[in-house]
Design an enzyme around this catalytic site. Structure first.
Site, PDB file in Angstrom:
ATOM      1  N   THR A   1       0.813  -1.214   0.000  1.00 32.10           N
ATOM      2  CA  THR A   1       0.000   0.000   0.000  1.00 32.10           C
ATOM      3  C   THR A   1       0.849   1.268   0.000  1.00 32.10           C
ATOM      4  OG1 THR A   1      -1.800  -1.131   1.153  1.00 32.10           O
ATOM      5  CG2 THR A   1      -1.784   1.265   1.268  1.00 32.10           C
TER       6      THR A   1
ATOM      7  N   SER B   1       1.012  -7.513  -0.823  1.00 29.21           N
ATOM      8  CA  SER B   1       1.653  -8.512   0.037  1.00 29.21           C
ATOM      9  C   SER B   1       0.771  -9.718   0.337  1.00 29.21           C
ATOM     10  CB  SER B   1       2.133  -7.877   1.345  1.00 29.21           C
ATOM     11  OG  SER B   1       1.072  -7.602   2.229  1.00 29.21           O
TER      12      SER B   1
ATOM     13  N   THR C   1       1.392  -4.338   4.281  1.00 29.28           N
ATOM     14  CA  THR C   1       1.166  -4.642   5.698  1.00 29.28           C
ATOM     15  C   THR C   1       0.492  -5.991   5.940  1.00 29.28           C
ATOM     16  OG1 THR C   1      -0.956  -3.449   5.690  1.00 29.28           O
ATOM     17  CG2 THR C   1       1.023  -2.200   6.298  1.00 29.28           C
ATOM     18  N   ASP C   2      -0.241  -6.527   4.949  1.00 31.87           N
ATOM     19  CA  ASP C   2      -1.000  -7.753   5.202  1.00 31.87           C
ATOM     20  C   ASP C   2      -0.112  -8.889   5.675  1.00 31.87           C
ATOM     21  OD1 ASP C   2      -3.382  -6.568   4.612  1.00 31.87           O
ATOM     22  OD2 ASP C   2      -3.697  -7.578   2.693  1.00 31.87           O
TER      23      ASP C   2
END
Length: 328
Positions: free
Chosen positions: A15, A56, A87-88
């Site tokens: 992101t 991710s 971030t996932d």
């Protein structure tokens, strides 16, 4: 800040560098020319842009292997590494790097953002500033920089999709917090490993699965799955302190899987849980050959078991690794 520091930047996607498309946010390279420009007076950054950049949620074992092979070459040439990541699965990758990079003698810092760099009110600039400032500390370990804080990779998880405080480490806490231009609450020694630097690559065919206990038919489904799975290791997310139903068919299926050579790592599904020999209810699992993982969370368990099956560890070696990481 030492102006001679050379930092290798591994930009994987996520992101932080995304732009809007007709289908929603997608990875973009526009970040490269500007994101670290505010810090260029203090450090020199050499970028490696993954092709393709990924969301991710699409990360694979092949990505981890490629990134680790690249870092094996680059780490000796630089003063530190900055990984920009979605971030996932950032905490999964952070744990993999922490466990696979042996004898690390310089900082490896991962960060990302909940909102794209160019979005109004984005957390990306602050996260990047926190990550770059982490190199001042020169800690020889893998850390996550997010929302003004540094977290140890082992034990960290993504805890929010709604706020800038996207990560936490409920067992091992925050290593340091950025306040203005200085660090507060610094709690990490700067001792370096006596081991030579080396990298353990996960096998391309390492097969690790996760089963979560829930009230209802889950026990039967897990039992049936264990009879037919080709996975080499299983993460069992159990209740509380590592408890599970004392269902005879379930316990037998677990025991049979272990006897066939499979590893079963028992972790608590409680965010701040500890799988340990506390209740008699969990004794049947222990007797079936399951390894209690103590404070190990899902992200750490995934990296640990992936490396375990890649290197052919048995249960005793796995227990030793858990002890060395301070998880049990």
């Amino acid at each position: 800040m030492n102006p001679s520091k050379k930092i290798f930047v591994l930009y994987t996607g996520g992101t932080i560098g995304m732009s809007q498309s007709s289908d929603g946010l997608r990875p973009d390279t526009a970040l490269v020319g500007k994101a670290l420009q505010p810090f260029s007076d203090g450090m020199a950054f050499d970028w490696h842009i993954c092709a393709p950049l990924i969301d991710s949620s699409a990360v694979t074992l092949a990505d981890w292997r490629a990134w680790l092979a690249l870092l094996a070459d680059k780490i000796p040439q630089y003063d530190g590494v900055l990984v920009l990541h979605g971030t996932d699965t950032l905490a999964y990758t952070a744990n993999m790097l922490a466990l696979a990079l042996e004898g690390l003698d310089k900082p490896v810092v991962l960060t990302g953002a909940q909102w794209p760099y160019d979005a109004p009110g984005s957390d990306a600039p602050r996260n990047l500033a926190t990550a770059v400032a982490a190199f001042e500390l020169d800690w020889p370990q893998v850390v996550i920089a997010f929302d003004g804080k540094l977290f140890p990779a082992v034990g960290s998880s993504k805890v929010s999709t709604e706020t800038a405080a996207g990560f936490d480490n409920l067992h091992f806490g925050c290593l340091a917090e950025r306040q203005g231009e200085s660090w507060a609450a610094v709690s990490v020694p700067t001792t370096r490993s006596a081991q030579p630097f080396g990298v353990h690559l996960p096998a391309a065919d390492a097969a690790v699965v996760c089963h979560t206990l829930i009230p209802g038919c889950a026990v039967r489904q897990i039992s049936d799955g264990l009879k037919h799975t080709d996975a080499q290791a299983v993460i069992l997310q159990s209740y509380g302190h590592g408890n599970a139903p004392a269902d005879a068919a379930f316990i037998e299926a677990v025991g049979a899987y272990v006897r066939r050579g499979g590893l079963v790592l028992n972790i608590s599904q409680v965010p701040q849980g500890c799988a340990a020999a506390v209740y008699a209810q969990g004794s049947a699992l222990r007797q079936a050959g399951v390894v209690n993982a103590g404070k190990c969370n899902l992200e750490t368990a995934t990296a640990l078991l992936t490396l375990a099956v890649s290197a052919g560890w048995d249960a005793e070696i796995l227990r030793g690794k858990l002890q060395s990481l301070g998880l049990v």
